[in-house]
Design a protein around this motif. Structure first.
Motif, PDB file in Angstrom:
ATOM      1  N   ARG A   1      59.729  79.847  61.990  1.00 29.06           N
ATOM      2  CA  ARG A   1      60.868  79.163  62.636  1.00 29.06           C
ATOM      3  C   ARG A   1      60.619  77.664  62.710  1.00 29.06           C
ATOM      4  O   ARG A   1      60.019  77.145  63.670  1.00 29.06           O
ATOM      5  CB  ARG A   1      61.074  79.731  64.034  1.00 29.06           C
ATOM      6  CG  ARG A   1      62.184  79.061  64.832  1.00 29.06           C
ATOM      7  CD  ARG A   1      63.553  79.516  64.479  1.00 29.06           C
ATOM      8  NE  ARG A   1      63.683  80.967  64.583  1.00 29.06           N
ATOM      9  CZ  ARG A   1      64.683  81.633  63.998  1.00 29.06           C
ATOM     10  NH1 ARG A   1      65.587  80.990  63.293  1.00 29.06           N
ATOM     11  NH2 ARG A   1      64.757  82.942  64.111  1.00 29.06           N
TER      12      ARG A   1
ATOM     13  N   PHE B   1      72.049  82.989  50.752  1.00 33.53           N
ATOM     14  CA  PHE B   1      72.070  82.304  52.047  1.00 33.53           C
ATOM     15  C   PHE B   1      72.643  83.254  53.081  1.00 33.53           C
ATOM     16  O   PHE B   1      73.621  83.963  52.801  1.00 33.53           O
ATOM     17  CB  PHE B   1      72.923  81.033  51.962  1.00 33.53           C
ATOM     18  CG  PHE B   1      73.143  80.390  53.295  1.00 33.53           C
ATOM     19  CD1 PHE B   1      74.332  80.589  53.999  1.00 33.53           C
ATOM     20  CD2 PHE B   1      72.147  79.628  53.869  1.00 33.53           C
ATOM     21  CE1 PHE B   1      74.516  80.023  55.240  1.00 33.53           C
ATOM     22  CE2 PHE B   1      72.328  79.063  55.123  1.00 33.53           C
ATOM     23  CZ  PHE B   1      73.511  79.263  55.804  1.00 33.53           C
ATOM     24  N   SER B   2      72.026  83.303  54.259  1.00 32.62           N
ATOM     25  CA  SER B   2      72.479  84.176  55.369  1.00 32.62           C
ATOM     26  C   SER B   2      72.376  85.637  54.939  1.00 32.62           C
ATOM     27  O   SER B   2      71.482  86.009  54.185  1.00 32.62           O
ATOM     28  CB  SER B   2      73.896  83.774  55.776  1.00 32.62           C
ATOM     29  OG  SER B   2      74.257  84.376  56.997  1.00 32.62           O
TER      30      SER B   2
ATOM     31  N   SER C   1      67.735  88.588  55.687  1.00 34.31           N
ATOM     32  CA  SER C   1      68.612  87.428  55.818  1.00 34.31           C
ATOM     33  C   SER C   1      67.969  86.234  55.121  1.00 34.31           C
ATOM     34  O   SER C   1      66.740  86.071  55.177  1.00 34.31           O
ATOM     35  CB  SER C   1      68.805  87.110  57.305  1.00 34.31           C
ATOM     36  OG  SER C   1      69.571  85.918  57.449  1.00 34.31           O
ATOM     37  N   HIS C   2      68.760  85.459  54.413  1.00 38.04           N
ATOM     38  CA  HIS C   2      68.306  84.265  53.701  1.00 38.04           C
ATOM     39  C   HIS C   2      67.385  84.558  52.521  1.00 38.04           C
ATOM     40  O   HIS C   2      66.652  83.675  52.057  1.00 38.04           O
ATOM     41  CB  HIS C   2      67.611  83.282  54.649  1.00 38.04           C
ATOM     42  CG  HIS C   2      68.545  82.629  55.634  1.00 38.04           C
ATOM     43  ND1 HIS C   2      69.803  82.191  55.312  1.00 38.04           N
ATOM     44  CD2 HIS C   2      68.376  82.354  56.954  1.00 38.04           C
ATOM     45  CE1 HIS C   2      70.375  81.671  56.383  1.00 38.04           C
ATOM     46  NE2 HIS C   2      69.539  81.762  57.402  1.00 38.04           N
TER      47      HIS C   2
ATOM     48  N   ARG D   1      61.448  82.543  51.236  1.00 42.26           N
ATOM     49  CA  ARG D   1      60.746  81.943  52.391  1.00 42.26           C
ATOM     50  C   ARG D   1      59.666  82.866  52.962  1.00 42.26           C
ATOM     51  O   ARG D   1      58.913  82.465  53.847  1.00 42.26           O
ATOM     52  CB  ARG D   1      61.740  81.562  53.489  1.00 42.26           C
ATOM     53  CG  ARG D   1      62.467  82.740  54.111  1.00 42.26           C
ATOM     54  CD  ARG D   1      63.358  82.291  55.275  1.00 42.26           C
ATOM     55  NE  ARG D   1      64.086  83.439  55.857  1.00 42.26           N
ATOM     56  CZ  ARG D   1      64.722  83.390  57.009  1.00 42.26           C
ATOM     57  NH1 ARG D   1      64.782  82.246  57.688  1.00 42.26           N
ATOM     58  NH2 ARG D   1      65.346  84.450  57.500  1.00 42.26           N
TER      59      ARG D   1
ATOM     60  N   TYR E   1      65.085  72.010  59.807  1.00 46.74           N
ATOM     61  CA  TYR E   1      65.126  71.898  61.278  1.00 46.74           C
ATOM     62  C   TYR E   1      64.729  70.469  61.632  1.00 46.74           C
ATOM     63  O   TYR E   1      63.570  70.077  61.438  1.00 46.74           O
ATOM     64  CB  TYR E   1      64.129  72.858  61.920  1.00 46.74           C
ATOM     65  CG  TYR E   1      64.519  74.315  61.946  1.00 46.74           C
ATOM     66  CD1 TYR E   1      64.479  75.100  60.797  1.00 46.74           C
ATOM     67  CD2 TYR E   1      64.901  74.924  63.140  1.00 46.74           C
ATOM     68  CE1 TYR E   1      64.826  76.447  60.835  1.00 46.74           C
ATOM     69  CE2 TYR E   1      65.248  76.274  63.196  1.00 46.74           C
ATOM     70  CZ  TYR E   1      65.209  77.028  62.036  1.00 46.74           C
ATOM     71  OH  TYR E   1      65.552  78.358  62.088  1.00 46.74           O
TER      72      TYR E   1
ATOM     73  N   VAL F   1      75.144  72.971  55.692  1.00 48.08           N
ATOM     74  CA  VAL F   1      75.190  73.870  56.853  1.00 48.08           C
ATOM     75  C   VAL F   1      74.653  73.125  58.070  1.00 48.08           C
ATOM     76  O   VAL F   1      73.596  72.488  57.986  1.00 48.08           O
ATOM     77  CB  VAL F   1      74.362  75.142  56.595  1.00 48.08           C
ATOM     78  CG1 VAL F   1      74.367  76.040  57.835  1.00 48.08           C
ATOM     79  CG2 VAL F   1      74.919  75.891  55.392  1.00 48.08           C
TER      80      VAL F   1
ATOM     81  N   TRP G   1      73.682  73.865  62.065  1.00 49.02           N
ATOM     82  CA  TRP G   1      73.474  74.977  62.995  1.00 49.02           C
ATOM     83  C   TRP G   1      72.712  74.525  64.226  1.00 49.02           C
ATOM     84  O   TRP G   1      71.718  73.801  64.122  1.00 49.02           O
ATOM     85  CB  TRP G   1      72.688  76.103  62.301  1.00 49.02           C
ATOM     86  CG  TRP G   1      72.372  77.263  63.216  1.00 49.02           C
ATOM     87  CD1 TRP G   1      73.279  78.050  63.891  1.00 49.02           C
ATOM     88  CD2 TRP G   1      71.076  77.770  63.574  1.00 49.02           C
ATOM     89  NE1 TRP G   1      72.618  78.992  64.643  1.00 49.02           N
ATOM     90  CE2 TRP G   1      71.267  78.845  64.458  1.00 49.02           C
ATOM     91  CE3 TRP G   1      69.778  77.431  63.201  1.00 49.02           C
ATOM     92  CZ2 TRP G   1      70.205  79.578  64.989  1.00 49.02           C
ATOM     93  CZ3 TRP G   1      68.707  78.147  63.733  1.00 49.02           C
ATOM     94  CH2 TRP G   1      68.946  79.214  64.620  1.00 49.02           C
TER      95      TRP G   1
ATOM     96  N   GLU H   1      71.404  71.352  56.669  1.00 44.00           N
ATOM     97  CA  GLU H   1      70.869  72.041  55.501  1.00 44.00           C
ATOM     98  C   GLU H   1      71.637  71.689  54.221  1.00 44.00           C
ATOM     99  O   GLU H   1      72.845  71.959  54.133  1.00 44.00           O
ATOM    100  CB  GLU H   1      70.953  73.546  55.740  1.00 44.00           C
ATOM    101  CG  GLU H   1      70.337  74.000  57.052  1.00 44.00           C
ATOM    102  CD  GLU H   1      70.787  75.381  57.464  1.00 44.00           C
ATOM    103  OE1 GLU H   1      71.015  76.231  56.576  1.00 44.00           O
ATOM    104  OE2 GLU H   1      70.921  75.617  58.676  1.00 44.00           O
TER     105      GLU H   1
HETATM  106  O1  TA6 Z   1      71.777  78.304  58.764  1.00 45.26           O
HETATM  107  C1  TA6 Z   1      72.415  78.888  59.869  1.00 45.26           C
HETATM  108  C2  TA6 Z   1      72.025  80.364  59.953  1.00 45.26           C
HETATM  109  O2  TA6 Z   1      72.576  81.102  58.885  1.00 45.26           O
HETATM  110  C3  TA6 Z   1      72.461  80.895  61.326  1.00 45.26           C
HETATM  111  O3  TA6 Z   1      73.521  81.823  61.203  1.00 45.26           O
HETATM  112  C4  TA6 Z   1      71.177  81.518  61.896  1.00 45.26           C
HETATM  113  O4  TA6 Z   1      71.088  82.871  61.519  1.00 45.26           O
HETATM  114  C5  TA6 Z   1      70.116  80.644  61.226  1.00 45.26           C
HETATM  115  O5  TA6 Z   1      70.587  80.500  59.893  1.00 45.26           O
HETATM  116  C6  TA6 Z   1      68.690  81.144  61.338  1.00 45.26           C
HETATM  117  O6  TA6 Z   1      68.518  82.280  60.547  1.00 45.26           O
HETATM  118  P1  TA6 Z   1      67.083  83.056  60.644  1.00 45.26           P
HETATM  119  O7  TA6 Z   1      67.201  84.211  59.728  1.00 45.26           O
HETATM  120  O8  TA6 Z   1      66.020  82.079  60.215  1.00 45.26           O
HETATM  121  O9  TA6 Z   1      66.921  83.403  62.107  1.00 45.26           O
END
Ligand code: TA6
Length: 303
Positions: free
Chosen positions: A75, A85-86, A96-97, A101, A172, A247, A249, A274
């Motif tokens: 994180r 992405f997502s 996710s993503h 990574r 971040y 993006v 967030w 992003e």
């Molecule tokens: O970039 C924004 C996002 O897609 C948010 O919806 C949130 O899920 C963030 O990424 C962090 O994602 P992660 O899988 O690292 O917790």
């Protein structure tokens, strides 16, 4: 499994700008010192964790609750989100993503040219990635640290089938306090609000953006973003290339509490800006073709 500390030390031998450390067992990190800045990059995800010009507060945010566990996202810093992405577009059970990574990348080289230090990493498929993404690819991450931080992700289709990808350099950014920043560069653009995912209608961004609640937006924009940070008396710029979507967030209070590797008040200390290929911005890679997405981050006077 990463390259060993010995392999990495040998590869970087004779270059005092680099030091190989292992903050957690089996989780090597390369510490970088340039004449004008310093930072760290993990082999896991080829993830820049920290970077700042000398004698400046951090430019990147890493959660104090971040876990350095192989196979788990870290994180903070600049996670590389690829090949999607997502959430996965068809299969929500997939990570996710994407997986870039959470894999160990191979360090190919570390070079020094005056004030600029460059690290190059590569990721190629294996059985696990093939199970998630049945295509051939070669990813190259080029990370340059000097008075700016430049990250380039080159994605090449090394197979014989055509496929689409989405991605993000999920930066971040550390801020003095979320209540006292303003984001410039998105005014006049349209965005998809990920919080009202019921429909992907475009919303118009009338003014510069201040964060007053949870924000999770895919801006349809090729523009740079400038974060004016009143507490730190500086601005941070996020330039980009190869990206038609940005993006932005911030999880705000409630989501911050629900994210286990983020302190309850963590939302006050960062905003994600992003460089992405997300939403309707999805590059198609034909056999032998490649696409590069890049972000360049640095400081400017508050002005
Ligand atoms: O970039 C924004 C996002 O897609 C948010 O919806 C949130 O899920 C963030 O990424 C962090 O994602 P992660 O899988 O690292 O917790």
């Amino acid at each position: 499994m990463s390259q060993s500390i010995e392999d990495l030390t040998t590869l970087l031998k004779g270059k005092p700008e680099f030091a190989v450390t292992e903050p957690e067992p089996g989780f090597p990190v390369i510490e970088v010192t340039t004449p004008v800045s310093a930072g760290t990059v993990a082999l896991h995800g080829a993830q820049v964790l920290t970077w700042a010009p000398t004698e400046h507060p951090p430019v990147l945010y890493v959660s104090p609750k971040a876990k350095m566990v192989p196979g788990q996202p870290v994180r903070g810093g600049v996670p590389i989100c690829w090949p999607w992405f997502s959430a996965h577009p068809e299969d929500p059970s997939k990570p996710s993503h994407g997986f870039a990574r959470t894999r160990f990348w191979e360090l190919l080289s570390g070079d020094v040219d005056g004030k600029v230090v460059t690290l190059v990493f590569r990721l190629v498929p294996d059985e696990e990635t093939k199970a998630l993404f049945p295509h051939d690819f070669e990813l190259t991450a080029t990370i340059r640290m000097a008075d700016k931080l430049r990250i380039g992700l080159k994605m090449r289709n090394t197979g014989d089938d055509v496929y689409k990808v989405s991605s993000a350099l999920h930066t971040y950014l550390s801020v003095g306090h979320i209540d006292r920043i303003q984001l410039e560069g998105v005014k006049g653009s349209h965005y998809i609000d990920q919080l009202t995912s019921a429909e992907e209608e475009d919303v118009y961004q009338e003014k510069n953006l201040q964060i007053k609640g949870e924000v999770d937006r895919i801006y349809k924009s090729m523009s740079s973003v400038l974060i004016r940070d009143l507490d730190r008396h500086r601005s941070v710029f996020v330039d980009k290339a190869g990206s038609r979507s940005t993006v932005i967030w911030n999880p705000w209070k409630d989501k911050s509490k629900s994210i286990k590797d983020l302190p309850d008040k963590g939302y006050q200390e960062f905003v994600c800006v992003e460089a992405a290929n997300a939403g309707t911005d999805k590059p198609t890679l034909s056999p032998g073709s490649s696409h590069t997405i890049q972000t360049v981050i640095g400081l400017r006077p508050l002005g």
